[in-house]
Design a protein around this motif. Structure first.
Motif, PDB file in Angstrom:
ATOM      1  N   MET A  32      69.844 -18.409  80.959  1.00 16.81           N
ATOM      2  CA  MET A  32      69.800 -17.998  79.960  1.00 16.81           C
ATOM      3  C   MET A  32      71.805 -18.222  79.795  1.00 16.81           C
ATOM      4  O   MET A  32      71.889 -18.677  78.193  1.00 16.81           O
ATOM      5  CB  MET A  32      69.501 -16.842  79.526  1.00 16.81           C
ATOM      6  N   LEU A  33      72.009 -16.648  80.306  1.00 19.73           N
ATOM      7  CA  LEU A  33      73.080 -16.934  80.329  1.00 19.73           C
ATOM      8  C   LEU A  33      74.540 -18.269  79.890  1.00 19.73           C
ATOM      9  O   LEU A  33      75.414 -18.612  79.236  1.00 19.73           O
ATOM     10  CB  LEU A  33      74.033 -16.209  81.439  1.00 19.73           C
ATOM     11  N   GLY A  34      73.951 -19.209  81.147  1.00 19.97           N
ATOM     12  CA  GLY A  34      74.952 -20.333  80.958  1.00 19.97           C
ATOM     13  C   GLY A  34      74.525 -21.318  79.926  1.00 19.97           C
ATOM     14  O   GLY A  34      75.408 -21.393  79.353  1.00 19.97           O
ATOM     15  N   TRP A  35      73.801 -21.411  78.745  1.00 16.80           N
ATOM     16  CA  TRP A  35      73.643 -21.542  77.554  1.00 16.80           C
ATOM     17  C   TRP A  35      74.501 -20.899  76.582  1.00 16.80           C
ATOM     18  O   TRP A  35      74.740 -21.953  75.833  1.00 16.80           O
ATOM     19  CB  TRP A  35      72.052 -22.100  77.453  1.00 16.80           C
ATOM     20  N   VAL A  36      74.247 -19.658  76.483  1.00 20.95           N
ATOM     21  CA  VAL A  36      75.071 -18.933  76.172  1.00 20.95           C
ATOM     22  C   VAL A  36      76.226 -18.918  76.120  1.00 20.95           C
ATOM     23  O   VAL A  36      77.626 -18.988  74.879  1.00 20.95           O
ATOM     24  CB  VAL A  36      75.116 -16.895  75.967  1.00 20.95           C
ATOM     25  N   ALA A  37      77.115 -18.901  77.372  1.00 15.51           N
ATOM     26  CA  ALA A  37      78.515 -19.497  77.639  1.00 15.51           C
ATOM     27  C   ALA A  37      78.801 -21.106  77.277  1.00 15.51           C
ATOM     28  O   ALA A  37      80.020 -21.125  76.806  1.00 15.51           O
ATOM     29  CB  ALA A  37      78.803 -19.894  78.944  1.00 15.51           C
ATOM     30  N   ALA A  38      78.251 -22.216  77.031  1.00  8.43           N
ATOM     31  CA  ALA A  38      78.022 -22.953  75.841  1.00  8.43           C
ATOM     32  C   ALA A  38      77.919 -23.458  74.598  1.00  8.43           C
ATOM     33  O   ALA A  38      78.981 -23.548  74.252  1.00  8.43           O
ATOM     34  CB  ALA A  38      76.975 -23.973  76.514  1.00  8.43           C
ATOM     35  N   THR A  39      77.636 -22.143  73.813  1.00  4.55           N
ATOM     36  CA  THR A  39      77.199 -22.296  72.581  1.00  4.55           C
ATOM     37  C   THR A  39      77.808 -21.331  71.551  1.00  4.55           C
ATOM     38  O   THR A  39      77.994 -21.380  70.963  1.00  4.55           O
ATOM     39  CB  THR A  39      75.304 -22.353  72.043  1.00  4.55           C
ATOM     40  N   ASN A  40      77.905 -19.565  72.579  1.00  4.92           N
ATOM     41  CA  ASN A  40      78.152 -18.809  71.699  1.00  4.92           C
ATOM     42  C   ASN A  40      76.948 -18.417  70.773  1.00  4.92           C
ATOM     43  O   ASN A  40      77.356 -17.554  69.973  1.00  4.92           O
ATOM     44  CB  ASN A  40      79.669 -19.054  71.198  1.00  4.92           C
ATOM     45  N   GLU A  41      75.998 -18.428  71.364  1.00  6.79           N
ATOM     46  CA  GLU A  41      74.262 -18.469  69.865  1.00  6.79           C
ATOM     47  C   GLU A  41      73.613 -18.075  71.725  1.00  6.79           C
ATOM     48  O   GLU A  41      73.830 -18.457  72.516  1.00  6.79           O
ATOM     49  CB  GLU A  41      73.698 -19.778  69.343  1.00  6.79           C
ATOM     50  N   PHE A  42      72.721 -17.452  70.490  1.00  6.17           N
ATOM     51  CA  PHE A  42      71.291 -16.750  71.636  1.00  6.17           C
ATOM     52  C   PHE A  42      70.233 -17.408  70.415  1.00  6.17           C
ATOM     53  O   PHE A  42      70.437 -16.435  69.625  1.00  6.17           O
ATOM     54  CB  PHE A  42      71.251 -15.655  71.843  1.00  6.17           C
TER      55      PHE A  42
END
Length: 303
Positions: free
Chosen positions: A159-169
């Motif tokens: 999940m962390l990788g996606w947040v790093a890419a988008t700055n969104e959860f």
């Protein structure tokens, strides 16, 4: 006659490097970094190699810190188990203060590096350390529910990788979290099964019923099924921009059948050898799943 001298290996330096790798559990840390990078590639529109590098470095620091703190807290129990008695601290090769310095520096560097990516990524990284060190580690000797608590930090990297890419959860990283969350149970219960006697020496409660019995085997089977079902959800177009094609879904299903085969085998045979096979199958499953997810996205983009 020419005098040929054999170069001597500096065993002290080799030992220091090896101890550093063991206190931070390098192999485990690298597998966690792999999950984070997969999540990043799934979420990003245009790859930033700088961000990718920061995520790998920050992720390694965070996992290394968690592992070092864990070994400090469990040093006396590690000394009781064959699997862990030769770790740096219980063996006496590394002092607690040295390990604490490593863990503290890694924590500060990890949070700082992830904060450079974005604050949300740093926040989830810090939450991961807190859950692993302050909740999961002390609960391991008190209740089998520790595995449920430990599954939270264990599921954060994807999940962390996606947040790093988008700055969104949102639904997308939430889905990635759930896939790796459910996967933790058959994986760690399989480890708890074939290392049952060794864990017992340290007083660790890793199996859901506390025993290598039918009840534990049933739960392993149920959570394996949930892992496979959750992994297929993105194929139905209900998880926002996280999507996999029917072809990839079929590949994931085949991987799931492969994983379920060993979970069913454990239910029938209930021995340490089968549990170890299930553990290895689970590692193959999550690794190949992440590769398929990423390949699916980029193949769709290119085609």
């Amino acid at each position: 006659m020419q005098n040929l001298s054999i170069p001597q290996i500096d065993t002290a330096k080799v030992s220091i490097v090896q101890d550093f790798k063991e206190i931070t559990k390098m192999r485990l840390a690298l597998s966690v970094v792999f999950s984070s990078l997969a999540g990043y590639l799934l979420g990003v529109q245009t790859i930033s190699w700088q961000t990718l590098s920061l995520l790998a470095i920050g992720g390694y620091f965070m996992v290394g810190a968690s592992n070092a703190f864990n070994q400090i807290i469990e040093r006396d129990l590690d000394a009781l188990m064959d699997r862990t008695k030769n770790r740096p601290i219980p063996s006496g090769r590394m002092s607690v203060s040295t390990a604490f310095i490593i863990a503290s520096i890694f924590t500060i560097l990890g949070i700082t590096v992830l904060y450079v990516i974005n604050p949300k990524t740093a926040m989830f990284g810090a939450i991961s350390i807190f859950f692993y060190v302050s909740l999961y580690t002390p609960l391991k000797t008190k209740t089998p529910l520790s595995v449920f608590v430990g599954a939270i930090p264990g599921a954060i990297p994807f999940m962390l990788g996606w947040v790093a890419a988008t700055n969104e959860f949102g639904i997308e990283p939430g889905t990635l979290f759930m896939i790796q969350f459910f996967w933790q149970f058959p994986h760690f219960w399989a480890i708890g099964w074939f290392l049952y006697d060794d864990y017992k020496k340290g007083g660790f409660f890793m199996l859901p019923t506390g025993k290598r019995d039918k009840g534990t085997a049933v739960q392993v089977l149920v959570y394996t099924l949930w892992t496979v079902v959750t992994s297929l959800i993105p194929a139905f177009g209900v998880t926002g921009s996280l999507y996999i094609t029917p072809v990839s879904a079929l590949l994931i299903l085949l991987l799931g059948v492969f994983l379920l085969k060993y979970a069913i085998k454990l239910y029938k045979i209930r021995d340490a050898k089968t549990a170890k096979q299930l553990m290895l199958a689970s590692v193959s499953y999550i690794t190949l799943l992440q590769i398929i997810y990423v390949a699916d996205k980029f193949l769709r983009t290119w085609i």
